[in-house]
Design an enzyme around this catalytic site. Structure first.
Site, PDB file in Angstrom:
ATOM      1  N   ARG A  89      -1.027  -5.445   8.107  1.00  0.00           N
ATOM      2  CA  ARG A  89      -1.994  -4.846   7.161  1.00  0.00           C
ATOM      3  C   ARG A  89      -3.250  -4.344   7.872  1.00  0.00           C
ATOM      4  NH1 ARG A  89       1.998  -5.279   5.643  1.00  0.00           N
ATOM      5  NH2 ARG A  89       2.869  -6.524   3.981  1.00  0.00           N
ATOM      6  N   SER A 129      -3.028  -7.145  -3.317  1.00  0.00           N
ATOM      7  CA  SER A 129      -3.453  -8.441  -2.756  1.00  0.00           C
ATOM      8  C   SER A 129      -4.920  -8.393  -2.346  1.00  0.00           C
ATOM      9  CB  SER A 129      -2.622  -8.777  -1.525  1.00  0.00           C
ATOM     10  OG  SER A 129      -1.272  -8.892  -1.893  1.00  0.00           O
ATOM     11  N   GLU A 173      -8.010  -8.254   2.274  1.00  0.00           N
ATOM     12  CA  GLU A 173      -7.084  -7.152   2.588  1.00  0.00           C
ATOM     13  C   GLU A 173      -7.618  -5.856   1.983  1.00  0.00           C
ATOM     14  OE1 GLU A 173      -2.896  -7.996   2.213  1.00  0.00           O
ATOM     15  OE2 GLU A 173      -2.479  -5.961   1.497  1.00  0.00           O
TER      16      GLU A 173
END
Ligand SMILES: Cc1cc2nc3c(=O)[nH]c(=O)nc-3n(C[C@H](O)[C@H](O)[C@H](O)COP(=O)(O)OP(=O)(O)OC[C@H]3O[C@@H](n4cnc5c(N)ncnc54)[C@H](O)[C@@H]3O)c2cc1C
Length: 292
Positions: free
Chosen positions: A160, A209, A280
Site C-alpha cells: 500500500r 481501510s 492507509e
C-alpha cells in the site's frame, strides 16, 4: 484549458467531506497536463491529482493547490496482446471490464477497489493476494520537469505504498495480464464480490481501510474491534458496525470528525496493544494526527 477556482472537493471524495481546491482542472491529454504543470509552476502553486477519491481525506479548510482530475484520453483503456494500456484516470472497473472482454486475467483482485489506475499505482492497491505491483509493467509519470516511464521498482511499490509524491502525475499505465476465459474471470469476480459484501460495509460513504495492517497477529480491524470501537461515533462520522477498520459518513460528517475518530482509534490501539497504527488513507491539505 479551463482552470476553475475554489471547487468543492467533497463531491470528489467517496467519504463526501473536504473543502475547496484553490484551482481545479480536468486535462484530457498529456500535453494538457504539461500545460497545467507549467501554469502551476508559474504561480508557485502545488499540484495534486485526484482519482475517484476513494482513499482521500481532504481538509475541511480546503487545499491550497491545483487539483487535476484526468479525463478523456487519460481515462481511456485499450489492449494489445496481453498488455492492457489504461489512462491514469481510468476506473479499475472499466479496466477489468475491458480485460475480461479481451480474455485477459490477473486484474480480478481490483474488482472491489473503487478507484482509478492512477490511484492504484500511487497506493499499490491490492486485495485477495493481488496488487498493482504484480501486474504493472510500467507507468508514464509527468512532472514539471518532463515525463518518463517508470517500472514498479522505480516507483518503489511496496505494501500500500509507492514513492510517488504530489506533483507527479500518473498519466498512463501498462498492465501485463494473462489469457483467461471471460467466464472464469466473471465467476472469480462474482465470488470475490460476495466475500467482500459479507465482510465489509457496502453502499456506505467510506474511504476503504483507515489503517494499514500492523505487524501483529491481529489485523487493524480486529484490533479496533477488540478495543470496543465498532459503531463508535464522533459528530457525523462513525466506525463501521460491520468492520472496525472503516469509517462511515453516517450523517453530515466533516473531515475533522473522521480525523478525531482516527486519533481515538490510534490512541486506544496503542494503549491496549502497544501498536502504532499507520494510516492507509491519504491526507490532502493541512491534516495531521496527534502524536501518541
Ligand atoms: C469501499 C472501499 C473499499 C476499498 N477496498 C480496497 C482494497 O481492497 N484494497 C485497496 O488497496 N484499497 C481499497 N480501497 C481504497 C482505494 O479504493 C484505493 O486506495 C484506490 O487505489 C484509490 O484510488 P483512487 O483513484 O480513488 O485514488 P484517490 O483516493 O483519488 O487518491 C489516492 C492517492 O493517489 C493519488 N492519485 C490518484 N490518481 C493519481 C494519478 N493519476 N497520478 C498521481 N497520483 C494520483 C492522490 O493524489 C492520492 O494521494 C477501498 C476504498 C473503498 C471506498
Amino acid at each position: 484549458m479551463t482552470v476553475d477556482e475554489h471547487v468543492e472537493l467533497s463531491s470528489y471524495t467517496t467519504l463526501g467531506t473536504g473543502g475547496p481546491a484553490r484551482a481545479f482542472a480536468r486535462p484530457n491529454s498529456a500535453p494538457e497536463v504539461d500545460e497545467l504543470l507549467r501554469w502551476a509552476r508559474e504561480r508557485g502553486l502545488a499540484v495534486a491529482t485526484v482519482g475517484l477519491g476513494s482513499n482521500l481525506l481532504v481538509a475541511d479548510e480546503g487545499v491550497d493547490a491545483l487539483l487535476l482530475k484526468l479525463v478523456g484520453e487519460l481515462a481511456s483503456v485499450s489492449s494489445d496482446g496481453d498488455v492492457v494500456r489504461a489512462g491514469g484516470g481510468a476506473a479499475n472497473a472499466v479496466v477489468l471490464h475491458h480485460a475480461r472482454n479481451a480474455g485477459l486475467g490477473g486484474f480480478e483482485f481490483a474488482c472491489a477497489i473503487p478507484g482509478t489506475v492512477g490511484g492504484g499505482v500511487w497506493m499499490n492497491g491490492g486485495a485477495y493476494g493481488g496488487d498493482f505491483a504484480g501486474v504493472l509493467e510500467r507507468a508514464l509519470v509527468a512532472t514539471k520537469d518532463g515525463s518518463g516511464w517508470l517500472s514498479p521498482t522505480e516507483l518503489g511499490l511496496t505494501y500500500r505504498h509507492s514513492e510517488l509524491r504530489h506533483g507527479q502525475v500518473v498519466l498512463r499505465a501498462e498492465l501485463r495480464l494473462k489469457p483467461r476465459p471471460p467466464d472464469e474471470i466473471k465467476a472469480e469476480v462474482r465470488e470475490l464480490n460476495a466475500r467482500r459484501k459479507a465482510a465489509q460495509p457496502t453502499n456506505r460513504r467510506t474511504f476503504g481501510s483507515v489503517f494499514k495492517n500492523p505487524q501483529h497477529e491481529l489485523s487493524a480491524g480486529r484490533m479496533l474491534e477488540a478495543c470496543g470501537l465498532k459503531g463508535h461515533r464522533i459528530g457525523g462520522a462513525q466506525i463501521s458496525p460491520k468492520h472496525a477498520n472503516f469509517i462511515e459518513n453516517a450523517d453530515g460528517a466533516t473531515t475533522a470528525d473522521a480525523l478525531a475518530l482516527m486519533a481515538e482509534a490510534r490512541r486506544r490501539a496503542h494503549e491496549q496493544f502497544g501498536a502504532l497504527l499507520e494510516h492507509e488513507v491519504e491526507f490532502l491539505g493541512p491534516l495531521e494526527l496527534p502524536d501518541l
